[in-house]
Design an enzyme around this catalytic site. Structure first.
Site, PDB file in Angstrom:
ATOM      1  N   ASP A 171      43.303  38.505  38.978  1.00  0.00           N
ATOM      2  CA  ASP A 171      42.318  37.677  38.301  1.00  0.00           C
ATOM      3  C   ASP A 171      43.175  36.777  37.421  1.00  0.00           C
ATOM      4  OD1 ASP A 171      40.601  36.544  36.384  1.00  0.00           O
ATOM      5  OD2 ASP A 171      39.116  38.077  36.813  1.00  0.00           O
ATOM      6  N   HIS A 172      43.284  35.506  37.791  1.00  0.00           N
ATOM      7  CA  HIS A 172      44.318  34.697  37.133  1.00  0.00           C
ATOM      8  C   HIS A 172      44.050  34.519  35.638  1.00  0.00           C
ATOM      9  CE1 HIS A 172      41.514  31.388  38.042  1.00  0.00           C
ATOM     10  NE2 HIS A 172      42.053  30.806  37.006  1.00  0.00           N
ATOM     11  N   HIS A 200      36.020  36.955  35.949  1.00  0.00           N
ATOM     12  CA  HIS A 200      36.728  36.399  34.793  1.00  0.00           C
ATOM     13  C   HIS A 200      36.080  36.794  33.451  1.00  0.00           C
ATOM     14  CE1 HIS A 200      38.849  34.278  37.805  1.00  0.00           C
ATOM     15  NE2 HIS A 200      37.961  33.329  38.000  1.00  0.00           N
TER      16      HIS A 200
END
Ligand code: NAD
Length: 483
Positions: free
Chosen positions: A177-178, A240
Site C-alpha cells: 500500500d504505497h 489507504h
C-alpha cells in the site's frame, strides 16, 4: 543534511508487466533513483517480463524513454542512465501460458535475493504465483510483490491470499500500500513513539475526534473503466484510509518489527464498530462549468458508483471509545489534500470569557502537498486592547525543516528497497487485508440493500451536502480543502 545510504545486497528483480504503466511511471524510475544514490548495487539485475516480443535492446530503449518522460533532466546524467539500462534484461512470457518460463529461469542467478513484482492485473496474480512454484523459480530467498486491488471483497481477497500462499510463505509475500511508504506516514509512528509529548494525550480522554482526508482534484479521466467497477470505497477507503486509521489509532508495538506493528494494526481493524448506513455518505460528482461529470467518463450512463465517501466510525477499545474517526475521500474536489487531523478537546474551563469561539488544539499530519506536521495553537493576539486570542500554526514542513538537500524519497523507492532487505513492516499482512474487507463489505452490503443513489456534488467543490451534515449534527466541521 544528506541521508546516509546503506546499500542493499545484490538481487534479481523480475517485473511481470515490465512494459506497463506502473512499471514505467513508478517502479523503473524508483530503481533508477536508488541506483544513482548508491543504494542499488550495480550488479543487481532487473528483468522485464511481459507478453510482447521484444529484444533486450528494445526494452533498454523503452526504459530509457520512460526515464526521460518521468525523471527531470537535472537528475538524469547520461552515464547513470547507461549504467542503469546495462542492468536490464527482458523475457517475453505469457503469464498464464507455458512459454518463456525456462528462459526466465536461465537469466536468474542462484543464491541471490529474487523478487517477483507482479505489475499486472490481479487476475494474473494466482497464475503467476503457481507457475513460479511449478517451474522451481520460487526459491526460499524469493519474494513476491503485489499491489491493489487485492480483491474486490472478502471472498475474493481470501481466494487471492490462498493462491499466493500456495506458492509462497507469508514472510515472502509483500502486499504494497504505497501510502505506507510515504515519509510522513512513517513520521506519524516516529512522532507518536519517539516523543514523550504526544502519547499521553493520544486517547479519548484528550482527543475530541480525528479526521482523515484524502481529497483529489482530478476526476476519473482515463481510469473510468476500472474505477466504475470499484468506486471510492474499494479504491481508497478499504486500503489507504484504513491504513492511515490503523497507524493513527494503534497501540505502541513492543518493537518496531513487522509482525509486532501489523498485530497492532490488525487489532484496530477488529475493534471497529459496524457502521450504520446513517453514518456514511456516498457522492458522485456532477458537471460544474467546464468540469465534466463522473458519468461523462464511464460507460454506464446510469452508473451509481460513488466517487466520494465520508464515514463516521468508532473504535471500541479502552483508548478510543467515544472518540469518532471521520474518514472522507473523493475525486474532483476543490483541492488536492491528504492529511490526518487530530482535533484535541477544549480546555475544561475558559478563563477568557470574551473569547466566544472554542478552538481546540489540532495536530495535522500532512501527506500532501508539502509533507509536514502542523500544531494549531492558540496564543494572545499581540498588542494592547484586551486579551484577544488568535489561532496560529506551529508549522514544520519537512522540506524547510530538514534543508534543501533532505531526501524525501518516493514511496516506491523505499518499498522496493524494503522488499530486497526483507523488511515487511510497511507491507500489509494477509489477515489485515481480509479484516479490512470484512468491515468494508458490511458497509457495501448496507448500501446495496438501501438502494440509495449517491448524492450529487459539484465538480471542484467540497463534497456532498450530506457529508457536511454528517459533521454538523455532531457539532463539528470538516477542515477546509483549500483550492
Ligand atoms: P498496464 O495495462 O499498463 O500494464 C500491464 C502489463 O502487463 C503490460 O506490460 C502487459 O504487457 C503485461 N501483461 C498483460 N497480460 C499479460 C500476460 N498474460 N502475460 C504477461 N504479461 C502480461 O497496467 P498498469 O497500469 O501498469 O497496472 C498493473 C497493475 O498495477 C494493475 O493491477 C493495476 O491495478 C495496479 N496498479 C497500477 C497503478 C498505476 O499507477 N498504473 C497504481 C496502483 C496499482
Amino acid at each position: 543534511m544528506v541521508a546516509r545510504i546503506i546499500p542493499v545486497e545484490t538481487f534479481d528483480l523480475v517485473i511481470f508487466g515490465g512494459t506497463g504503466d506502473l512499471a514505467r511511471r513508478k517502479i523503473l524510475p524508483s530503481l533508477f533513483h536508488r541506483m544513482v544514490v548508491g543504494q542499488m548495487p550495480t550488479d543487481a539485475r532487473i528483468i522485464g517480463a511481459a507478453r510482447g516480443k521484444m529484444t533486450r535492446k528494445a526494452f533498454q530503449e523503452f526504459v530509457e524513454e520512460s526515464l526521460e518522460e518521468f525523471i527531470d533532466e537535472s537528475e538524469r546524467k547520461p552515464e547513470d542512465v547507461k549504467t542503469f539500462v546495462g542492468q536490464l534484461d527482458y523475457v517475453a512470457l505469457d503469464a498464464l501460458g507455458e512459454g518463456g518460463w525456462e528462459e526466465l529461469g536461465k537469466k536468474l542467478r542462484k543464491d541471490v535475493v529474487r523478487a517477483f513484482y507482479l505489475s499486472v492485473g490481479p487476475s494474473l496474480f494466482g497464475g503467476i504465483a503457481e507457475r513460479l512454484k511449478k517451474t522451481g523459480l520460487a526459491t526460499p530467498k524469493s519474494r513476491i510483490v503485489v499491489e491493489k486491488p487485492l480483491g474486490h471483497d472478502l471472498e475474493s481477497a481470501q481466494k487471492l491470499n490462498a493462491q499466493l500462499s500456495a506458492s509462497f510463505k507469508e514472510n515472502q509475500i509483500y502486499r504494497i500500500d504505497h501510502y505506507l511508504g510515504k515519509e510522513t506516514v512513517q513520521n506519524l509512528m516516529a512522532l507518536r513513539f519517539a516523543n514523550a509529548l504526544f502519547e499521553p494525550l493520544w486517547s479519548a480522554q484528550h482527543v475530541d475526534h480525528v479526521q482523515i482526508t484524502v481529497a483529489e482534484n482530478i476526476g476519473v479521466e482515463g481510469r473510468g473503466g476500472y474505477y466504475d467497477k470499484s468506486g471510492a470505497m474499494r479504491d481508497m477507503i478499504q486500503n489507504h484510509l484504513m491504513q492511515l486509521l490503523c497507524l493513527t489509532a494503534m497501540e505502541p508495538p513492543a518493537r518496531f518489527e513487522p509482525n509486532a506493528v501489523r498485530d497492532e494494526k490488525l487489532k484496530v481493524i477488529r475493534a471497529l464498530d459496524p457502521v450504520p448506513a446513517a453514518d456514511t455518505v456516498r457522492g458522485q460528482y456532477r458537471a460544474n462549468g467546464e468540469d465534466g461529470s463522473y458519468l461523462d467518463h464511464v460507460e454506464n450512463p446510469d452508473s451509481t458508483t460513488e466517487s466520494y465517501v465520508a464515514i463516521k466510525t468508532q473504535i471500541s477499545n479502552w483508548r478510543w471509545a467515544g472518540t469518532p474517526f471521520y474518514l472522507r475521500t473523493g475525486k474532483k474536489l476543490r483541492g488536492r489534500l491528504s492529511e490526518i487531523a487530530i482535533i484535541f478537546k477544549d480546555v475544561p474551563h475558559s478563563i477568557f470569557p470574551e473569547v466566544d469561539e472554542k478552538r481546540g488544539n489540532a495536530l495535522i499530519i500532512r501527506l500532501q502537498p508539502d509533507e509536514g506536521i502542523t500544531l494549531r495553537m492558540t496564543i494572545k493576539d499581540p498588542g494592547p486592547g484586551g486579551m484577544r486570542l488568535k489561532e496560529v500554526p506551529l508549522d514544520m514542513t519537512f522540506a524547510d525543516a530538514l534543508g534543501p538537500n533532505a531526501e524525501v524519497a518516493d514511496a516506491y523507492e523505499r518499498l522496493i528497497m524494503d522488499v530486497i532487505r526483507g523488511n515487511q513492516t510497511l507491507f500489509m499482512r494477509g489477515d489485515e487485508v481480509e479484516a479490512a474487507w470484512e468491515w468494508t463489505d458490511a458497509i457495501l452490503a448496507a448500501w446495496e440493500k438501501g438502494g440509495k443513489k449517491p448524492q450529487a456534488y459539484d465538480a471542484g467543490g467540497s463534497g456532498p451536502e450530506d457529508s457536511l451534515a454528517l459533521m454538523h449534527r455532531d457539532g463539528r466541521r470538516w477542515r477546509e480543502i483549500a483550492s
